[in-house]
Write a protein that holds these residues in place. Sequence first.
Motif, PDB file in Angstrom:
ATOM      1  N   CYS A 103       0.802  -1.225   0.000  1.00  0.00           N
ATOM      2  CA  CYS A 103       0.000   0.000   0.000  1.00  0.00           C
ATOM      3  C   CYS A 103       0.835   1.275   0.000  1.00  0.00           C
ATOM      4  O   CYS A 103       0.307   2.337  -0.305  1.00  0.00           O
ATOM      5  CB  CYS A 103      -0.914   0.026   1.218  1.00  0.00           C
ATOM      6  SG  CYS A 103      -2.104  -1.317   1.261  1.00  0.00           S
ATOM      7  N   HIS A 104       2.094   1.196   0.413  1.00  0.00           N
ATOM      8  CA  HIS A 104       2.904   2.415   0.560  1.00  0.00           C
ATOM      9  C   HIS A 104       4.226   2.310  -0.186  1.00  0.00           C
ATOM     10  O   HIS A 104       4.828   1.239  -0.218  1.00  0.00           O
ATOM     11  CB  HIS A 104       3.269   2.648   2.041  1.00  0.00           C
ATOM     12  CG  HIS A 104       2.116   2.980   2.926  1.00  0.00           C
ATOM     13  ND1 HIS A 104       1.480   4.198   2.921  1.00  0.00           N
ATOM     14  CD2 HIS A 104       1.476   2.249   3.872  1.00  0.00           C
ATOM     15  CE1 HIS A 104       0.509   4.202   3.833  1.00  0.00           C
ATOM     16  NE2 HIS A 104       0.478   3.028   4.418  1.00  0.00           N
TER      17      HIS A 104
ATOM     18  N   LYS B 183      -0.032   4.864  -3.389  1.00  0.00           N
ATOM     19  CA  LYS B 183      -0.693   3.638  -3.852  1.00  0.00           C
ATOM     20  C   LYS B 183      -2.074   3.604  -3.183  1.00  0.00           C
ATOM     21  O   LYS B 183      -2.816   4.569  -3.241  1.00  0.00           O
ATOM     22  CB  LYS B 183       0.177   2.420  -3.524  1.00  0.00           C
ATOM     23  CG  LYS B 183       1.508   2.456  -4.280  1.00  0.00           C
ATOM     24  CD  LYS B 183       2.526   1.507  -3.720  1.00  0.00           C
ATOM     25  CE  LYS B 183       2.376   0.095  -4.255  1.00  0.00           C
ATOM     26  NZ  LYS B 183       3.443  -0.787  -3.705  1.00  0.00           N
ATOM     27  N   ILE B 184      -2.373   2.489  -2.525  1.00  0.00           N
ATOM     28  CA  ILE B 184      -3.624   2.471  -1.735  1.00  0.00           C
ATOM     29  C   ILE B 184      -3.460   3.433  -0.563  1.00  0.00           C
ATOM     30  O   ILE B 184      -4.400   4.091  -0.127  1.00  0.00           O
ATOM     31  CB  ILE B 184      -3.926   1.033  -1.248  1.00  0.00           C
ATOM     32  CG1 ILE B 184      -4.206   0.145  -2.453  1.00  0.00           C
ATOM     33  CG2 ILE B 184      -5.095   1.025  -0.260  1.00  0.00           C
ATOM     34  CD1 ILE B 184      -4.267  -1.332  -2.120  1.00  0.00           C
TER      35      ILE B 184
END
Length: 185
Positions: A92-93, A102-103
């Motif tokens: 996510c990062h 990203k997310i």
Amino acid sequence: MSGVEVNKLILAALTTLLVVLLIGNVVNELSHREPLERNAYAVAVPDTDTGGEPAPTAPVAAAPELESVTPLLASADLAAGEKVARKRCSSCHTFNDGGSNKIGPNLWGVVGKQKAAADGFRYSNAIREKGGVWSYDDLNAFLAKPKNFIKGTLMNFPGFKSVEDRAAIIAYLRQQSDSPLPLPE
Ligand code: HEC
């Protein structure tokens, strides 16, 4: 006694009996109609009438104090922190300077930085309203259980129970910066 007199006596007795039965019936009826002053059997109803005062809440056991990472940061295992970041956060990062969102947002320089301040990332209201900078204590609490520290955060991550794990990841995060925040005294 003549037959007629006997008949009269029997009639009188029957009449008396009838009257007694009738009176008994009426008395019975009346006593049943009287409203009961209280329930014939007790019903347990919690006494919630507090006269406008808020109802006292049951004492809640204090949450166990979260162990602080600050004494561990100076000697935290950076290599372990980097490994955890790759394994648990990188879906996510990104952590590099200028890395993409990203997310979750890019985390370059996040330690000591204003919360919810990565360029171009759409944060939840929850994290924006939390306010303040990402201090070591806030990161410690957030990474222990994100949804506890910021109710309603979009970061879907359970958190780290172990204070050593939190110290390692925070020490690694601290280094991903142009000017790492000084270690706590
Ligand atoms: C499933 C995706 C996901 C994972 C895994 C994840 N995060 Fe996040 N993270 C997010 C999202 C989404 C946000 C933004 C939260 C919001 O807007 O409420 C966020 C926010 C953050 C923030 C606040 C950033 C800021 O700019 O205020 C930090 C710090 C952070 N994450 C660290 C981590 C670390 C460290 C890990 C790994 C241990 C991790 N995250 C794992 C999705 C994730």
